[in-house]
Design a protein around this motif. Structure first.
Motif: not given
Length: 180
Positions: A22-29, A134-138, A143-150
């Motif tokens: 699942p995408v982490q933080g899907a609700s916020g995304l 406004a993009h996200g991942t698992s 790496l943690a999902a937030a680190a991948i996005v950053a």
């Protein structure tokens, strides 16, 4: 004159958001994408939804775009089978017909379809604004999902090429700061 823009929302499907990984933080995304989508609709900016046909059975609940950001009547859907939303689809033709020169990109998953589509877009002659929140991942083993996005926001911001003698570039910008 400001170039004509389109909002491209990639793979915000139920089976991506809440599937096996699942995408982490899907609700916020979803909230960020929904706000961007609402602004685009209010301003008459064309919206194109990209949908991965390998997510669940075509037509299934997993394959469907999440109800919080579902297409409204008349909004285009592009179905794909690769990370690159342009590969063997009519996305480029649709954008050309609309006179679009600038893409605003949001969706899933950051390091796969979002990254690949952003990079391909500039090589095809589009400027790109990546909606940084406004993009996200698992999660991944590395790496943690937030680190991948950053990491991708930093990596893609400023990525560019010359196309037909004109610079084309990706800019990562928080969605509230994106001019529509």
């Amino acid at each position: 004159m400001k170039p004509r823009s389109a909002l491209v929302i990639i793979d915000v499907q139920n089976g991506v958001l809440a599937g096996e990984a699942p995408v982490q933080g899907a609700s916020g995304l979803l909230s960020s994408i929904a706000a961007l989508l609402s602004r685009a609709r209010d301003r008459g900016v064309p919206v194109i939804f990209v949908q991965d046909d390998e997510v669940g059975e075509v037509g299934s609940a997993a394959w469907d775009i999440h109800r919080e950001v579902a297409p409204a009547g008349g909004e285009a859907r592009v179905r794909k089978l690769a990370c690159d939303a342009f590969f063997e689809t009519d996305l480029a033709e649709r954008l050309e017909q609309l006179g679009v020169e600038h893409l605003i990109i949001a969706g899933c998953k950051t390091e796969f379809c979002v990254d690949t589509t952003c990079r391909r877009a500039v090589t095809l002659g589009f400027d790109v604004t990546l909606a940084a929140d406004a993009h996200g991942t698992s999660e991944s083993p590395a790496l943690a999902a937030a680190a991948i996005v950053a990491h991708h926001n930093r990596l893609l911001d400023g990525f560019g090429v010359m196309v037909a003698g004109r610079p084309r570039e990706i800019r990562a910008v928080p969605s509230q700061q994106i001019e529509l």
